[in-house]
Design a protein around this motif. Structure first.
Motif, PDB file in Angstrom:
ATOM      1  N   ILE A  96       1.211   6.692  -6.902  1.00 39.39           N
ATOM      2  CA  ILE A  96       0.057   7.489  -7.360  1.00 39.39           C
ATOM      3  C   ILE A  96       0.353   8.983  -7.149  1.00 39.39           C
ATOM      4  O   ILE A  96       0.090   9.817  -8.011  1.00 39.39           O
ATOM      5  CB  ILE A  96      -1.231   7.063  -6.627  1.00 39.39           C
ATOM      6  N   GLY A  97       0.932   9.307  -5.973  1.00 41.49           N
ATOM      7  CA  GLY A  97       1.290  10.696  -5.689  1.00 41.49           C
ATOM      8  C   GLY A  97       2.302  11.227  -6.689  1.00 41.49           C
ATOM      9  O   GLY A  97       2.169  12.353  -7.204  1.00 41.49           O
ATOM     10  N   ALA A  98       3.308  10.412  -7.005  1.00 40.16           N
ATOM     11  CA  ALA A  98       4.344  10.845  -7.951  1.00 40.16           C
ATOM     12  C   ALA A  98       3.730  11.094  -9.334  1.00 40.16           C
ATOM     13  O   ALA A  98       4.073  12.065 -10.019  1.00 40.16           O
ATOM     14  CB  ALA A  98       5.444   9.779  -8.040  1.00 40.16           C
TER      15      ALA A  98
ATOM     16  N   ILE B 224       0.512   3.888  -3.062  1.00 40.92           N
ATOM     17  CA  ILE B 224      -0.064   5.227  -2.885  1.00 40.92           C
ATOM     18  C   ILE B 224       1.001   6.292  -3.176  1.00 40.92           C
ATOM     19  O   ILE B 224       0.704   7.366  -3.697  1.00 40.92           O
ATOM     20  CB  ILE B 224      -0.664   5.391  -1.462  1.00 40.92           C
ATOM     21  N   SER B 225       2.265   5.956  -2.883  1.00 39.40           N
ATOM     22  CA  SER B 225       3.349   6.908  -3.167  1.00 39.40           C
ATOM     23  C   SER B 225       3.538   7.075  -4.669  1.00 39.40           C
ATOM     24  O   SER B 225       3.773   8.189  -5.161  1.00 39.40           O
ATOM     25  CB  SER B 225       4.644   6.438  -2.514  1.00 39.40           C
TER      26      SER B 225
ATOM     27  N   LEU C  75       0.644  11.977  -9.921  1.00 40.09           N
ATOM     28  CA  LEU C  75      -0.160  13.208  -9.801  1.00 40.09           C
ATOM     29  C   LEU C  75       0.708  14.450 -10.033  1.00 40.09           C
ATOM     30  O   LEU C  75       0.341  15.357 -10.805  1.00 40.09           O
ATOM     31  CB  LEU C  75      -0.801  13.254  -8.410  1.00 40.09           C
ATOM     32  N   VAL C  76       1.872  14.482  -9.383  1.00 42.89           N
ATOM     33  CA  VAL C  76       2.761  15.640  -9.540  1.00 42.89           C
ATOM     34  C   VAL C  76       3.332  15.696 -10.953  1.00 42.89           C
ATOM     35  O   VAL C  76       3.392  16.773 -11.568  1.00 42.89           O
ATOM     36  CB  VAL C  76       3.910  15.589  -8.498  1.00 42.89           C
TER      37      VAL C  76
ATOM     38  N   ARG D 177       0.776  17.151 -13.205  1.00 45.27           N
ATOM     39  CA  ARG D 177       0.629  18.614 -13.039  1.00 45.27           C
ATOM     40  C   ARG D 177       1.781  19.359 -13.696  1.00 45.27           C
ATOM     41  O   ARG D 177       1.585  20.411 -14.315  1.00 45.27           O
ATOM     42  CB  ARG D 177       0.551  18.973 -11.541  1.00 45.27           C
ATOM     43  N   ILE D 178       2.996  18.813 -13.555  1.00 42.95           N
ATOM     44  CA  ILE D 178       4.151  19.467 -14.184  1.00 42.95           C
ATOM     45  C   ILE D 178       3.966  19.476 -15.701  1.00 42.95           C
ATOM     46  O   ILE D 178       4.109  20.518 -16.354  1.00 42.95           O
ATOM     47  CB  ILE D 178       5.465  18.734 -13.821  1.00 42.95           C
TER      48      ILE D 178
ATOM     49  N   TYR E  87       0.835  -1.214   0.000  1.00 40.39           N
ATOM     50  CA  TYR E  87       0.000   0.000   0.000  1.00 40.39           C
ATOM     51  C   TYR E  87       0.863   1.253   0.000  1.00 40.39           C
ATOM     52  O   TYR E  87       0.653   2.192  -0.781  1.00 40.39           O
ATOM     53  CB  TYR E  87      -0.921   0.005   1.232  1.00 40.39           C
ATOM     54  N   MET E  88       1.878   1.239   0.895  1.00 39.60           N
ATOM     55  CA  MET E  88       2.734   2.434   1.064  1.00 39.60           C
ATOM     56  C   MET E  88       3.403   2.820  -0.269  1.00 39.60           C
ATOM     57  O   MET E  88       3.417   3.988  -0.645  1.00 39.60           O
ATOM     58  CB  MET E  88       3.793   2.117   2.124  1.00 39.60           C
ATOM     59  N   TYR E  89       3.907   1.821  -0.964  1.00 42.62           N
ATOM     60  CA  TYR E  89       4.579   2.133  -2.231  1.00 42.62           C
ATOM     61  C   TYR E  89       3.570   2.483  -3.333  1.00 42.62           C
ATOM     62  O   TYR E  89       3.806   3.375  -4.153  1.00 42.62           O
ATOM     63  CB  TYR E  89       5.482   0.970  -2.663  1.00 42.62           C
TER      64      TYR E  89
END
Lengths: 179, 172
Positions: free
Chosen positions: A130-132, A127-128, A134-135, A138-139, A123-125
């Motif tokens: 997914i966050g990366a 969700i991380s 997302l950024v 946006r970039i 899960y930790m990796y």
């Protein structure tokens, strides 16, 4: 001409400083000398640490007694027997603190022990990542890279406005910011 | 590290709220703060290229850990602010710093079994702080809370930045 050299030189200079930090930390410059001592300290000289407080983590490989495989900085692993821990299953991760009662045995502080199921690590990796993403999205949407000048600059119209909305983006103060 | 998703959303919430006060913080610069909130976790490059591999290649002691320490992150912020046009540099530096600050603020609150933080301020100090953190990077609730906060910030931002709101406040 001089101006065109200053910025790349500054970047290279900073990357050199960063590389120096990598080496200094690798050597151990200015780092705390416990307690709590960590897995590397135990691997280096556990005999000298008997009776000291340690903190480590690793994957459960045996359950009776509980043995974890803890990774050290050089990529190798060491096996540590952990006493006073709750019931665990092989494959789970243990985060423990306690006294090093023998060279490879830790008398864990049961109340402060954390047991992580394998799926929690997944899960930790996940969700991380997914966050990366997302950024990164946006970039890509808001910024563009100009290779000739080696700079990132805000897009006048975001990719979303250009290709999805198909109209002009809203007025963007970032394009005019002169800070 | 808390999970990266939580770090990014917390960075987003903080900088979005600040953008309501300071109009120069554009959506692009909000993204810069979100990038800042990811910078310390670049140390996870060790999953791809372990310290031991680099040490073998260079025959030198080596650790990626400074990427997740104050000194290394400051250098990364400086590099990042040199990769944008000059007119944006100070703003980008400030917002990367803000994102990084929110990252470390969360990491200081991580639960550690021994109750002391890592030497996060290295090389300025190797001091470890006694903080009994209250969440793990594998906990689910921080991401859930951050998601709710981010959705709230996004919704408020839609109102604050709408043309109607700007006209009402004499900005249009």
């Amino acid at each position: 001409m001089v101006r065109s050299v200053i910025r790349p030189s500054a970047v290279l200079g900073l990357l050199f400083v960063l590389s120096t930090l990598f080496v200094f930390y690798g050597v151990g410059v200015g780092q705390p000398n416990g307690p709590p001592f960590d897995t590397d300290d135990i691997a280096d000289d556990s005999a000298a640490l008997i009776g000291e407080q340690v903190e480590t983590s690793g994957t459960v490989v045996e359950t009776n007694p509980v043995v974890i495989e803890a990774e050290i900085d050089d990529g190798r692993t060491i096996k540590l027997t952990i006493e006073n821990v709750p019931t665990v299953e092989p494959g789970e991760t243990l985060l423990v603190t306690g006294e090093l009662v023998d060279e490879r045995i830790i008398g864990a502080n049961t109340e402060r022990t954390v047991v992580r199921k394998p799926w929690e690590v997944t899960y930790m990796y996940t969700i991380s990542i997914i966050g990366a993403i997302l950024v990164a999205a946006r970039i890509a949407n808001q910024w563009r890279f100009r290779p000739q000048e080696f700079v990132f600059e805000p897009r006048e119209r975001t990719l979303f406005d250009r290709y999805v909305r198909g109209r002009s983006g809203r007025h963007d103060p970032g394009d005019e910011y002169d800070g | 590290m808390a999970d990266l998703f939580t770090h990014i959303l917390v960075g987003y919430v903080v900088v979005t709220a600040l953008s309501w006060r300071w109009a120069w913080i554009s959506p692009q610069l909000v993204t810069v703060a979100m990038v800042g909130s990811t910078l310390p976790d670049l140390n996870r490059i060790d999953l791809v290229l372990p310290d031991s591999t680099v040490e073998e290649l260079l025959s030198l002691s080596f650790s990626w850990t400074p990427l997740h320490r104050a000194g290394g992150t400051l250098v990364m912020i400086a590099v990042g602010s040199l990769l944008v046009p000059k007119r944006l540099r100070r703003g980008v530096f400030a917002l990367l710093l803000l994102g990084v600050g929110s990252h470390y603020a969360l990491d200081f609150l991580l639960y550690k079994p021994a109750g002391v933080t890592a030497d996060l301020l290295w090389p300025f100090t190797g001091r470890q702080f006694v903080i009994d953190g209250f969440y793990l990077s594998s906990d689910r609730w921080p991401a859930a809370v951050a998601t709710v906060l981010a959705l709230g910030a996004w919704a408020v931002d839609r109102v604050v930045t709408s043309p109607k709101h700007a006209v009402k406040n004499g900005d249009g």
